[in-house]
Design an enzyme around this catalytic site. Structure first.
Site, PDB file in Angstrom:
ATOM      1  N   ARG A  30       0.868  -1.189   0.000  1.00 29.65           N
ATOM      2  CA  ARG A  30       0.000   0.000   0.000  1.00 29.65           C
ATOM      3  C   ARG A  30       0.898   1.230   0.000  1.00 29.65           C
ATOM      4  NH1 ARG A  30      -3.373  -2.741  -1.618  1.00 29.65           N
ATOM      5  NH2 ARG A  30      -5.446  -3.214  -0.802  1.00 29.65           N
ATOM      6  N   HIS A  45      -0.788  -0.217  -9.839  1.00 28.17           N
ATOM      7  CA  HIS A  45      -1.558  -1.164  -9.009  1.00 28.17           C
ATOM      8  C   HIS A  45      -2.075  -2.337  -9.859  1.00 28.17           C
ATOM      9  CE1 HIS A  45      -3.596  -1.209  -4.861  1.00 28.17           C
ATOM     10  NE2 HIS A  45      -3.499  -2.453  -5.309  1.00 28.17           N
ATOM     11  N   GLN A  46      -1.139  -3.021 -10.484  1.00 27.45           N
ATOM     12  CA  GLN A  46      -1.503  -4.148 -11.350  1.00 27.45           C
ATOM     13  C   GLN A  46      -0.956  -5.472 -10.841  1.00 27.45           C
ATOM     14  OE1 GLN A  46       1.259  -2.926 -14.901  1.00 27.45           O
ATOM     15  NE2 GLN A  46       1.341  -5.163 -14.812  1.00 27.45           N
ATOM     16  N   ALA A  47      -0.331  -5.451  -9.649  1.00 26.37           N
ATOM     17  CA  ALA A  47       0.338  -6.677  -9.183  1.00 26.37           C
ATOM     18  C   ALA A  47      -0.633  -7.850  -9.074  1.00 26.37           C
ATOM     19  CB  ALA A  47       1.024  -6.424  -7.845  1.00 26.37           C
ATOM     20  N   PHE A  48      -1.914  -7.550  -8.775  1.00 25.39           N
ATOM     21  CA  PHE A  48      -2.898  -8.635  -8.603  1.00 25.39           C
ATOM     22  C   PHE A  48      -3.401  -9.178  -9.930  1.00 25.39           C
ATOM     23  CE2 PHE A  48      -6.863  -6.750 -10.089  1.00 25.39           C
ATOM     24  CZ  PHE A  48      -6.458  -5.426 -10.255  1.00 25.39           C
ATOM     25  N   GLU A  60      -2.596   7.528  -4.883  1.00 21.19           N
ATOM     26  CA  GLU A  60      -2.911   6.862  -6.155  1.00 21.19           C
ATOM     27  C   GLU A  60      -4.367   7.005  -6.583  1.00 21.19           C
ATOM     28  OE1 GLU A  60      -1.789   2.720  -5.143  1.00 21.19           O
ATOM     29  OE2 GLU A  60      -3.896   2.207  -5.426  1.00 21.19           O
ATOM     30  N   ASP A 112       4.255  -0.415  -6.985  1.00 16.16           N
ATOM     31  CA  ASP A 112       2.997  -0.704  -7.697  1.00 16.16           C
ATOM     32  C   ASP A 112       1.861   0.078  -7.041  1.00 16.16           C
ATOM     33  OD1 ASP A 112       1.448  -2.261  -9.639  1.00 16.16           O
ATOM     34  OD2 ASP A 112       0.576  -3.273  -7.888  1.00 16.16           O
TER      35      ASP A 112
HETATM   36  P1  NAD Z   1      -1.759 -11.132   5.060  1.00 13.13           P
HETATM   37  O1  NAD Z   1      -2.791 -10.631   5.997  1.00 13.13           O
HETATM   38  O2  NAD Z   1      -1.770 -12.568   4.660  1.00 13.13           O
HETATM   39  O3  NAD Z   1      -0.307 -10.798   5.630  1.00 13.13           O
HETATM   40  C1  NAD Z   1       0.063  -9.587   6.190  1.00 13.13           C
HETATM   41  C2  NAD Z   1       1.220  -9.853   7.143  1.00 13.13           C
HETATM   42  O4  NAD Z   1       1.713  -8.587   7.606  1.00 13.13           O
HETATM   43  C3  NAD Z   1       0.823 -10.676   8.374  1.00 13.13           C
HETATM   44  O5  NAD Z   1       1.705 -11.772   8.546  1.00 13.13           O
HETATM   45  C4  NAD Z   1       0.932  -9.682   9.523  1.00 13.13           C
HETATM   46  O6  NAD Z   1       1.319 -10.281  10.753  1.00 13.13           O
HETATM   47  C5  NAD Z   1       2.020  -8.759   8.987  1.00 13.13           C
HETATM   48  N1  NAD Z   1       2.083  -7.485   9.669  1.00 13.13           N
HETATM   49  C6  NAD Z   1       1.087  -6.813  10.308  1.00 13.13           C
HETATM   50  N2  NAD Z   1       1.579  -5.684  10.864  1.00 13.13           N
HETATM   51  C7  NAD Z   1       2.904  -5.654  10.578  1.00 13.13           C
HETATM   52  C8  NAD Z   1       3.956  -4.773  10.901  1.00 13.13           C
HETATM   53  N3  NAD Z   1       3.731  -3.678  11.647  1.00 13.13           N
HETATM   54  N4  NAD Z   1       5.190  -5.027  10.413  1.00 13.13           N
HETATM   55  C9  NAD Z   1       5.418  -6.143   9.689  1.00 13.13           C
HETATM   56  N5  NAD Z   1       4.475  -7.034   9.379  1.00 13.13           N
HETATM   57  C10 NAD Z   1       3.229  -6.787   9.805  1.00 13.13           C
HETATM   58  O7  NAD Z   1      -1.867 -10.191   3.765  1.00 13.13           O
HETATM   59  P2  NAD Z   1      -1.344 -10.496   2.283  1.00 13.13           P
HETATM   60  O8  NAD Z   1      -2.404 -11.206   1.510  1.00 13.13           O
HETATM   61  O9  NAD Z   1       0.017 -11.077   2.344  1.00 13.13           O
HETATM   62  O10 NAD Z   1      -1.294  -9.018   1.693  1.00 13.13           O
HETATM   63  C11 NAD Z   1      -0.385  -8.061   2.201  1.00 13.13           C
HETATM   64  C12 NAD Z   1      -0.764  -6.697   1.650  1.00 13.13           C
HETATM   65  O11 NAD Z   1      -0.553  -6.673   0.235  1.00 13.13           O
HETATM   66  C13 NAD Z   1      -2.269  -6.345   1.800  1.00 13.13           C
HETATM   67  O12 NAD Z   1      -2.525  -5.771   3.062  1.00 13.13           O
HETATM   68  C14 NAD Z   1      -2.492  -5.370   0.684  1.00 13.13           C
HETATM   69  O13 NAD Z   1      -2.296  -4.074   1.205  1.00 13.13           O
HETATM   70  C15 NAD Z   1      -1.376  -5.676  -0.321  1.00 13.13           C
HETATM   71  N6  NAD Z   1      -1.882  -6.153  -1.624  1.00 13.13           N
HETATM   72  C16 NAD Z   1      -1.503  -5.502  -2.766  1.00 13.13           C
HETATM   73  C17 NAD Z   1      -1.952  -5.949  -3.994  1.00 13.13           C
HETATM   74  C18 NAD Z   1      -1.550  -5.286  -5.295  1.00 13.13           C
HETATM   75  O14 NAD Z   1      -2.169  -5.535  -6.344  1.00 13.13           O
HETATM   76  N7  NAD Z   1      -0.514  -4.448  -5.323  1.00 13.13           N
HETATM   77  C19 NAD Z   1      -2.818  -7.055  -4.067  1.00 13.13           C
HETATM   78  C20 NAD Z   1      -3.166  -7.708  -2.870  1.00 13.13           C
HETATM   79  C21 NAD Z   1      -2.703  -7.250  -1.643  1.00 13.13           C
END
Ligand code: NAD
Length: 331
Positions: A234, A295-298, A263, A258
């Site tokens: 994010r 924001h296309q990673a997904f 954004e 990304d």
């Molecule tokens: P998830 O919930 O499986 O994992 C998140 C991890 O972050 C957990 O293990 C949690 O303990 C950890 N965490 C929480 N607070 C933290 C901190 N202060 N420091 C370090 N680690 C911490 O989520 P995920 O599915 O792995 O997704 C992660 C993030 O990726 C989402 O929150 C979303 O913002 C982002 N995302 C981006 C895209 C994209 O297209 N660019 C797509 C999907 C998700």
């Protein structure tokens, strides 16, 4: 269930329409964000389906019940854009898609690293102009390098697996250490140690008050000179102005993102004929060692199929009064 679907793209329609016949739902698609200007479109629907840049602040949420809305279905994992306390206060249920294809995001993260490191984006343009010079295209071997992963949830774990395959030494920080990650050979460190030791740092934690501007003037100083930074999580995990400072003085070797803090004013739109007013992203785009994707990673076929299925199944579960395994609530 009648669903008002916001921020629609063609790929959404294609995938949701294909799965719709297996459900009892009916969708009205709207291209706009859900906002004060578009909230009347919710009239006559019981659910809204939104994406990452639909900002559901309290003032929007409090108007949803009077339009007939009972449930907010996020077709993404992150839920930082929804005021969960406001949803609770107004009796609205929030569901999301916690993991649809962590590999899609992890693989795009690797694509950013490989492109920036081996400069394939520059090589592509050169060769198309019959310029076969390889001056200035030197990269580094990833083999043996230290890669720091902040957040070892579903995406962070998929990324760790790939980087272990490259022969990197993978370091991690997460308040909740994961056994599977440890068994891969990944070493958990404190955030400060990870930042001090890593050649490449990749962010995979959610955006929360705790992680807001995790990368800032102070934490950049903890990092090695020449550190390479990647953010596919994010935008607001990074204080962009501090990163620009780090890029200017050479402390940051490259930046691949990304996601971007502001954004919602830019991404998912064709602004090629418009004068962009955001001077921060425009400055970022002037650096030769910055790569931005919108924001296309997904965005893979597999991920879109999963997002569709889980979103519509969440709504079916709600309609049928079944337990909501993908509900998110205020703490
Ligand atoms: P998830 O919930 O499986 O994992 C998140 C991890 O972050 C957990 O293990 C949690 O303990 C950890 N965490 C929480 N607070 C933290 C901190 N202060 N420091 C370090 N680690 C911490 O989520 P995920 O599915 O792995 O997704 C992660 C993030 O990726 C989402 O929150 C979303 O913002 C982002 N995302 C981006 C895209 C994209 O297209 N660019 C797509 C999907 C998700």
């Amino acid at each position: 269930m009648k669903v008002a679907f916001f921020s629609t793209k063609n790929y959404d329609k294609q995938h949701f329409n294909a799965y719709l016949s297996q459900t009892n739902h009916k969708i009205d698609y709207f291209e706009d964000y859900l906002s004060h200007h578009t909230i009347n479109l919710c009239e006559g629907h019981e659910a809204v389906c939104i994406f990452v840049n639909d900002k559901l602040s309290r003032d929007i949420i409090e108007k949803l019940p009077e339009k007939g809305i009972k449930v907010i279905a996020l077709r993404c994992a992150g839920f930082n854009n929804v005021d969960l306390e406001a949803a609770r206060d107004h009796g609205l249920i929030v569901v999301r898609v916690p993991a649809y294809s962590p590999e899609a995001v992890a693989e795009h993260t690797v694509a950013l690293i490989l492109t920036l490191n081996r400069k394939t984006h520059k090589a592509y343009n050169r060769v198309r102009e019959n310029n076969f010079s390889i001056e200035g295209l030197t990269g580094i071997n990833l083999y043996g390098k230290k890669v720091g992963v902040i957040g070892t949830g579903a995406i962070g774990r998929a990324f760790c697996r790939i980087m272990m395959g490259f022969g990197c030494e993978v370091l991690a920080f997460d308040p909740y250490e994961n056994e599977e990650v440890k068994q891969m050979g990944v070493k958990y460190l404190s955030k400060k140690d990870l930042m001090a030791k890593s050649d490449i740092i990749s962010l995979h934690c959610p955006l929360t008050p705790d992680t807001h501007h995790l990368i800032n003037e102070e934490t950049i100083q903890w990092m090695k000179k020449g550190v390479k930074l990647i953010n596919t999580s994010r935008g607001a995990l990074i204080d962009t102005k501090s990163v620009i400072h780090g890029l200017k003085n050479g402390h940051i070797g490259f930046l691949g993102i990304d996601v971007y803090e502001q954004e919602e004013k830019l991404f998912f739109k064709d602004l090629s004929e418009i004068v962009i007013q955001d001077d921060v992203i425009m400055r970022l785009m002037t650096f030769p060692n910055v790569l931005i994707t919108g924001h296309q990673a997904f965005l893979t076929e597999e991920a879109l199929r999963e997002i569709t299925k889980i979103t519509l199944d969440n709504l079916t579960d709600f309609e049928e009064g079944k337990p909501l395994k993908n509900e998110v609530k205020a703490e």
